[in-house]
Design an enzyme around this catalytic site. Structure first.
Site, PDB file in Angstrom:
ATOM      1  N   CYS A 293      50.584  96.163  45.153  1.00  0.00           N
ATOM      2  CA  CYS A 293      49.284  96.842  44.996  1.00  0.00           C
ATOM      3  C   CYS A 293      49.119  97.939  46.034  1.00  0.00           C
ATOM      4  CB  CYS A 293      48.126  95.852  44.991  1.00  0.00           C
ATOM      5  SG  CYS A 293      47.330  95.535  46.582  1.00  0.00           S
TER       6      CYS A 293
ATOM      7  N   GLU B   5      72.054 111.936  62.023  1.00  0.00           N
ATOM      8  CA  GLU B   5      71.816 111.737  60.595  1.00  0.00           C
ATOM      9  C   GLU B   5      72.602 110.497  60.181  1.00  0.00           C
ATOM     10  OE1 GLU B   5      73.262 115.331  58.743  1.00  0.00           O
ATOM     11  OE2 GLU B   5      74.859 115.516  60.187  1.00  0.00           O
TER      12      GLU B   5
ATOM     13  N   CYS C 278      49.789  90.394  48.113  1.00  0.00           N
ATOM     14  CA  CYS C 278      51.083  90.684  47.479  1.00  0.00           C
ATOM     15  C   CYS C 278      52.245  90.141  48.315  1.00  0.00           C
ATOM     16  CB  CYS C 278      51.270  92.178  47.282  1.00  0.00           C
ATOM     17  SG  CYS C 278      50.044  92.951  46.242  1.00  0.00           S
TER      18      CYS C 278
ATOM     19  N   HIS D 257      76.097 100.879  57.276  1.00  0.00           N
ATOM     20  CA  HIS D 257      77.338 101.345  56.639  1.00  0.00           C
ATOM     21  C   HIS D 257      78.540 100.674  57.286  1.00  0.00           C
ATOM     22  CE1 HIS D 257      75.486 104.641  54.306  1.00  0.00           C
ATOM     23  NE2 HIS D 257      74.608 104.655  55.291  1.00  0.00           N
TER      24      HIS D 257
END
Lengths: 490, 473
Positions: free
Chosen positions: A443, A343, A408, A49
Site C-alpha cells: 500500500c 559505481e 503490509c 556480485h
C-alpha cells in the site's frame, strides 16, 4: 581537531568509518542529507556480485571479489539481511556462448570460485521460470543479495557505537589546506582534520575539485527499477543477469532479501545530479527487457518504481573514461583521499573498500588499535519474521511491539521507536522505512503514513508539520488552523 | 478473557458490525469483534460527508452517524470487541484458531467455531499505476488525505491536483476546498467519471473545479515536495497523446484510482481467491473455501454503497450462525457475489448549466430540466420522484446545500469532532459558514446531536456534532 573526516554517509563512507572506528582516532562523517544512505546506496540492485564482470587487475575486480567474500560474515556480525542465492548470466543466442565462456574465464582470473556454464536443461532445472530464448547460462553460486539500506545503516550504527560522530544535514562549502591537514568549511561551521576522505558519491568531483588542481568530472548514470509485490517474489530464486547483446547491457531480474521481485536498471547518462526521476520510456524498457529473462512478470503487481544514479567518472587529470574505482590520495593533496567512481559493483565491494581505505589511512596516521572495539551490532527486532515465542518475549519487554503500525509489512510501534532511538537513528519517514520497512509494502504507506508521522513527531518532540519524508523541503502537513492560532493546547 | 468463542469477527467496520448483529439475532451471543483501530466504525469514521443510510435507515446520514447507529446497537446487545488489536493469522478447522496481538494482552490465540472476515479494502497506490517522475512528499491516496483532514484535523497541502474521479476523490476535492486549499483540477483517464453524478455537481461544479475526462498524470515533478504535474490527454487505448502535455503547478497530488479488497489474512488462511472480485471464492453461504471462515463487505468485493455492505454482512452473520448451530458439511459450489456495475458517469457535454440540473437528492443523479415559463412559474421535467422536483425548484430560485466538516476539540481523546449543518443552508453562505466552523474550538466531551454553533452565518441553522468525543485522559 579530527584525525579523519569522511564526506558522505553512503555505503562507502559508512564502511570506511566502521573500519577506522577500530582505531584510536577521532572521526566524523559529514552528510548533506538529513539521513545516511540517501544517495546511490539507497537506489541500486541490492546485489553482491560474484566478481566476474570487472577487468582482471583492476581495483574493481580485486575489491569486488574481496567484498563478496567478506559480506556473509559481516552480515552475521552486524545483523543485516543477506542471502547467498547465486546468480545466473543468461545467454540468448547459441552463437554467443563463447562470450559466456570468456566471462567465466575472466571470473576465474579474478578469483571467483565455483563458476559453471549450464546448458538449457541444467538452467531450467535450477531456474524453471526463465524464458524460452535462454540457451545457456553462467552460474555463480557465490552471487548473493543484500539489503543495501540494512548494510549501510548497520555499518553506520556500529561505527557510531565505536565513537564515530555522524553530522547529518550539513553541506561542505569549501576545503582549504590547514597547518596539519585540512580545514573543511560547511554551512554549519568549520572542521579541522588530519586526513580527509571524499566519499561523496555523484558529488565526489565537486569535493575533489575544491582542493585538487587535477580536475575530476563525474556524470551520473541513471538506472530505473521496478519493484514487485511479495506475491510474485518467488518467481525466480536466483539473480538473473543478461549477457550483453547488441541491444545493450541488459537488465536483471532478482528476488530481494525481503521477498520482493526487482527488475532493472536502465542506464542513461544525465546532467542533473539530483535527477532520480523515473520516465515512461525507462519503465517500458525495464519491462520489455525483463520479459526476455522471465516472461509473464505480472505488470499489475508493481508496487513502486524508482531510479538511482551511478557515479561514473568521465574525466580525472586529463584521463577520460576511467572504468575503475578511483581510490587514492590526490597527487597534489597529501592526506586527501578520493573514494570516487564507486559505481557497480560498489555495494558488493563496500566491505573491501572500507578495509582498503583504512589501509591508506594507517600509512598516514599510524594509529593504535582500540582495546575496546565493539565488533558486533544487533539490528532492530523484526516482528514480521519473529517466531511466536520471540514475539511474546519482545511484547513482554515492551508492549509497543504488539501495536502494528504498518500492516503490509507488519511493523510495530516498538520497532519504529527503536529505529528512532538508536545511534544515527531515523529522523524522517524514509529513514523509518529503510530501517523497519514501514511503508515499503504494497500500500506504499497509504495506511501507516499518518501514524508514522505522529510517532516521529512525538519522539522528536516537534509538531507534525516539521516531519519530513527525506529532504529539507519534503514536508507532509501544513500547520493546522488551530495550531497557527496557538489555541489548541491548553 | 475468554479464549474460546462461538464467533470471531475480523474488522469492526460496517461489515463486521452488521455481521455481528445478525449472528446475535440468530441466537449466537458469544461473539468477539477484533478491530485494529482505536474505535469501531472503520473507514466510516473519516467519511464525515452525508450520503449513507438511505436504504438501511431511510434517511441520509454522515459516515460517523451511520457507524454510530451500529455501534449503539452493538453496545445494546453487549457484544464485546477488542480495539487496537491486529490479527496476524487465521487457521481454519474445528475450531478455527485466530492469532492476534495488542498492547494489553500481547500475542494471544482465540478458538472460534466460525470466523467472519470483514477487513475491508485499501486504495491503489501510485506505484501500482506506474506514474513516472520523482518520488517526493505530497502524493497521498485520497483516503490517507481524508484521514489527515477529517480525523487528525491536518492539511496535507495547499494546491491540489486529483488523479481519478472516484467518489473519494470527488469528496476530497470539496473537503480540501472547504478547508482552504485550492483544488486545481481532477484528471480522469477514462472518458467518464467513476464517481456518482451528484458528487460531480456538489463536489466539483459547486466549487468550479474542472474535471478533465480522458486525461491522466504522466509525470510528477519536484524532488523533495511535489511542485507540479504533467497532465496529458489520452487516446481511446488510454495511451497519452504526445503534444497534449500541460504542466500544472501544485504541491499535492491525491490519488483516487480504485480500491482493492484487503486479503492478506484470507490468503494466509489458504482460501482460494477470485481474480475478478480480488476477494475470496465463496459459496452461497458466503463461506470461503476454508471451512468455518466466512467473508463479507469490501474484503469480498468492493461495494459502491455502505448500505449494501451492511446487507451482505448481515447475511454472512446469519450463515455463520447457522453453521455454528448445524455444522453442515457440504460446501456446495462457488457463487460469485453480484458485483454492482461500475458507475460510468457522464454528463451531457452540451448541458445548459442554467436549465439542466443534476439532482443531488440520491445516488441516481437524475438529469432534470427546469424552464421558467412566461408567467414566472417553473416547468420541471426529467425528475423521477418528488424530491427531484423540490430540488429543481430550490436550485432555480435559491440553491441550498448541507455542509459537513469538523471542529477542533480541546481536551478530547480525539483532535476534532465531525459536524454538519442541521439543515440545508443557502449555497452562497457556505464560505461564511466554513469560516465560523474553522474558527470554532469546542471542549470535550461532545455527544452526537449537540449544537456546537447556533445560527451559523446567520442562516437560522445550527451546526451539530455528528459524532461523540470523549474527554482525553
Amino acid at each position: 581537531m579530527y584525525d579523519v573526516i569522511i564526506i558522505g554517509a553512503g555505503v562507502s563512507g559508512c564502511a570506511i568509518a566502521r573500519e577506522l572506528s577500530a582505531y584510536e582516532l577521532r572521526i566524523a562523517v559529514l552528510e548533506k542529507e538529513l539521513d545516511i544512505c540517501e544517495g546511490t546506496s539507497k537506489a541500486n540492485s541490492g546485489i553482491v556480485h560474484a566478481g566476474y564482470d570487472a577487468k582482471p587487475g583492476t581495483l574493481k575486480a580485486k575489491l569486488n571479489v574481496e567484498g563478496s567474500r567478506k559480506m556473509k560474515a559481516l552480515s552475521q556480525e552486524l545483523d543485516f539481511p543477506y542471502r547467498q542465492s547465486g546468480s545466473l548470466v543468461l545467454c540468448f543466442d547459441e552463437a554467443e556462448i563463447p562470450k559466456l565462456v570468456e566471462l567465466k574465464e575472466r571470473g576465474e582470473k579474478n578469483g571467483v570460485p565455483d563458476l559453471r556454464i549450464l546448458d538449457r536443461e541444467e538452467l531450467i532445472s535450477i531456474e524453471p521460470s526463465v524464458g524460452e530464448k535462454a540457451v545457456a547460462a553462467l552460474y555463480a553460486p557465490t552471487g548473493a543479495i543484500v539489503c543495501p539500506f540494512g548494510l549501510t545503516i548497520a555499518l553506520a550504527e556500529n561505527a557510531a557505537e565505536n565513537g564515530v560522530e555522524f553530522h547529518r544535514g550539513i553541506n561542505v562549502c569549501d576545503i582549504q589546506h590547514a597547518k596539519q591537514g585540512y580545514l573543511v568549511k560547511t554551512d554549519q561551521g568549520e572542521f579541522e582534520t588530519g586526513v580527509l576522505i571524499n566519499a561523496a558519491g555523484v558529488h565526489a568531483d565537486e569535493i575533489h575539485n575544491m582542493i585538487s588542481g587535477y580536475k575530476m568530472k563525474i556524470v551520473p548514470r541513471r538506472g530505473e527499477y521496478l519493484l514487485y509485490d511479495k506475491r510474485v517474489g518467488g518467481l525466480v530464486s536466483h539473480t538473473l543477469f543478461q549477457l550483453p547483446t547488441a541491444l545493450g547491457k541488459g537488465i536483471l531480474v532478482t528476488p530481494t532479501v525481503h521477498g520482493n521481485l526487482l527488475t532493472g536498471p536502465t542506464a542513461l547518462d544525465i546532467e542533473n545530479k539530483e535527477g532520480v526521476e523515473t520516465s515512461g520510456e525507462g519503465i517500458r524498457q525495464v519491462q520489455e527487457k525483463a520479459a526476455l529473462s522471465v516472461p509473464n512478470i505480472p505488470g499489475k503487481q508493481v508496487i513502486t518504481s524508482f531510479a538511482g544514479l551511478r557515479a561514473h567518472i568521465v574525466e580525472i587529470q586529463g584521463r577520460s573514461d576511467v572504468e575503475d574505482f578511483l581510490i587514492e590520495e590526490a597527487e597534489d593533496a597529501p592526506g586527501f583521499i578520493d573514494v570516487a567512481g564507486i559505481e557497480s559493483p560498489g555495494l558488493s565491494s563496500a566491505p573491501a573498500i572500507g578495509e582498503y581505505v583504512a589501509g591508506l589511512v594507517m600509512k598516514i596516521l599510524k594509529p593504535e588499535r582500540k582495546e575496546q572495539f565493539i565488533s558486533t551490532r544487533k539490528g532492530i527486532p523484526n516482528m514480521a519474521l519473529a517466531s511466536d515465542e520471540e514475539r511474546h518475549k519482545l511484547i513482554q519487554e515492551d508492549p509497543k511491539y504488539a501495536n502494528v503500525i504498518c500492516r503490509c509489512e507488519m511493523v510495530t510501534e516498538g520497532e519504529i521507536i527503536n529505529a528512532i532511538r538508536r545511534p544515527v537513528g531515523a529522523v524522517t519517514t524514509d529513514g523509518i522505512k529503510r530501517r523497519t520497512r514501514a511503508g515499503m509494502g504494497r500500500c506504499q504507506a497509504g495506511f501507516c503514513n499518518p501514524r508514522v508521522v505522529e510517532i516521529l513527531a512525538g519522539e522528536l518532540s516537534v509538531d507534525e508539520s516539521e516531519i519530513r519524508k527525506s529532504g529539507v523541503g519534503s514536508w507532509y502537513l501544513t500547520k493546522s488552523d488551530g495550531e497557527e492560532k496557538g489555541e489548541l493546547h491548553e | 478473557m475468554n479464549k474460546k468463542r462461538d464467533l470471531v469477527i475480523i474488522g469492526g467496520g460496517p461489515a463486521g458490525m452488521a455481521a455481528a448483529l445478525a449472528a446475535y439475532e440468530k441466537g449466537i451471543h458469544d461473539i468477539l469483534i477484533l478491530e485494529r483501530d482505536s474505535e469501531l466504525g472503520g473507514i466510516l469514521n473519516q467519511c464525515i460527508h452525508t450520503g449513507f443510510g438511505l436504504h438501511t435507515f431511510k434517511e441520509e446520514l454522515t459516515g460517523p452517524e451511520y457507524a454510530g447507529r451500529y455501534i449503539d446497537m452493538i453496545n445494546e446487545k453487549g457484544i464485546p470487541s477488542l480495539l487496537r488489536t491486529m490479527v496476524t493469522d487465521i487457521k481454519s478447522g474445528d475450531p478455527c484458531v485466530v492469532t492476534a496481538m495488542n498492547k494489553d494482552m500481547g500475542l494471544f490465540q482465540i478458538e472460534a467455531q466460525a470466523v467472519v472476515l470483514a477487513m475491508g479494502c485499501r486504495e491503489r497506490s501510485r506505484g501500482a499505476m506506474n506514474i513516472p517522475g520523482y518520488r517526493p512528499a505530497g502524493i497521498y491516496s485520497a483516503g490517507t488525505a481524508q484521514r489527515y483532514v477529517n480525523i487528525e484535523g491536518r492539511m496535507p497541502g495547499k494546491e491540489v491536483v486529483i488523479l481519478g474521479s472516484g467518489d473519494i476523490g470527488l469528496i476530497m476535492a470539496r473537503r480540501m476546498t472547504l478547508q482552504g486549499a485550492k483544488v486545481k483540477l481532477v484528471a480522469e483517464i477514462m472518458p467518464y467519471s467513476g464517481g456518482l453524478r451528484r458528487n460531480i455537481v456538489q463536489c466539483l461544479d459547486d466549487y468550479h473545479i474542472p474535471l478533465k475526462l480522458s486525461h491522466t498524470v504522466t509525470c510528477i515533478h519536484g524532488k523533495d515536495r511535489v511542485e507540479g504535474v504533467t497532465v496529458s490527454k489520452v487516446d481511446e487505448a488510454l495511451n497519452p497523446i504526445p503534444g497534449s502535455e500541460e504542466y500544472v503547478s501544485c504541491d499535492t497530488i491525491l490519488l483516487s484510482c480504485g480500491l482493492i479488497p484487503e486479503n492478506e489474512l484470507t490468503l494466509e488462511a489458504g482460501a482460494r481467491m477470485d481474480d475478478v472480485t480480488q476477494g475470496p471464492v465463496v459459496n452461497e453461504h458466503l463461506e470461503t473455501t476454508q471451512r468455518g471462515i466466512f467473508a463479507c463487505g469490501n474484503v469480498l468485493h468492493v461495494h459502491d454503497l455502505v448500505d449494501n455492505v451492511s446487507k451482505e454482512a448481515a447475511k454472512a452473520g446469519e450463515f455463520a450462525a447457522e453453521y455454528i448451530h448445524n455444522k453442515y458439511s457440504s460446501w456446495g459450489e462457488a457463487v460469485r457475489p453480484p458485483i454492482p456495475e461500475k458507475t460510468k458517469c457522464t454528463l451531457p457535454e452540451d448541458r445548459d448549466m442554467e436549465s439542466q440540473l443534476i439532482c443531488i437528492g440520491c445516488p441516481m443523479g437524475c438529469l432534470i430540466t427546469a424552464k421558467k415559463k412566461e408567467d414566472g412559474s417553473l416547468d420541471i421535467t426529467g425528475n423521477t420522484c418528488p424530491k427531484g422536483e423540490a430540488y429543481a425548484r430550490s436550485e432555480m430560485t435559491a440553491p441550498v446545500r448541507m455542509v459537513t466538516s469538523f471542529v477542533y476539540l480541546q481536551g478530547g481523546k480525539d483532535k476534532v469532532v465531525p459536524v454538519k449543518t442541521a439543515g440545508e443552508i443557502p449555497k452562497e453562505k457556505i464560505a461564511a459558514c466554513m469560516e465560523e466552523v474553522r474558527n470554532t474550538i469546542v471542549k470535550a466531551p461532545v455527544k452526537t446531536g449537540d449544537i456546537l454553533i447556533a445560527n451559523v452565518a446567520d442562516t437560522g441553522i445550527d451546526v451539530i456534532a455528528t459524532g461523540n468525543a470523549d474527554k482525553g485522559v
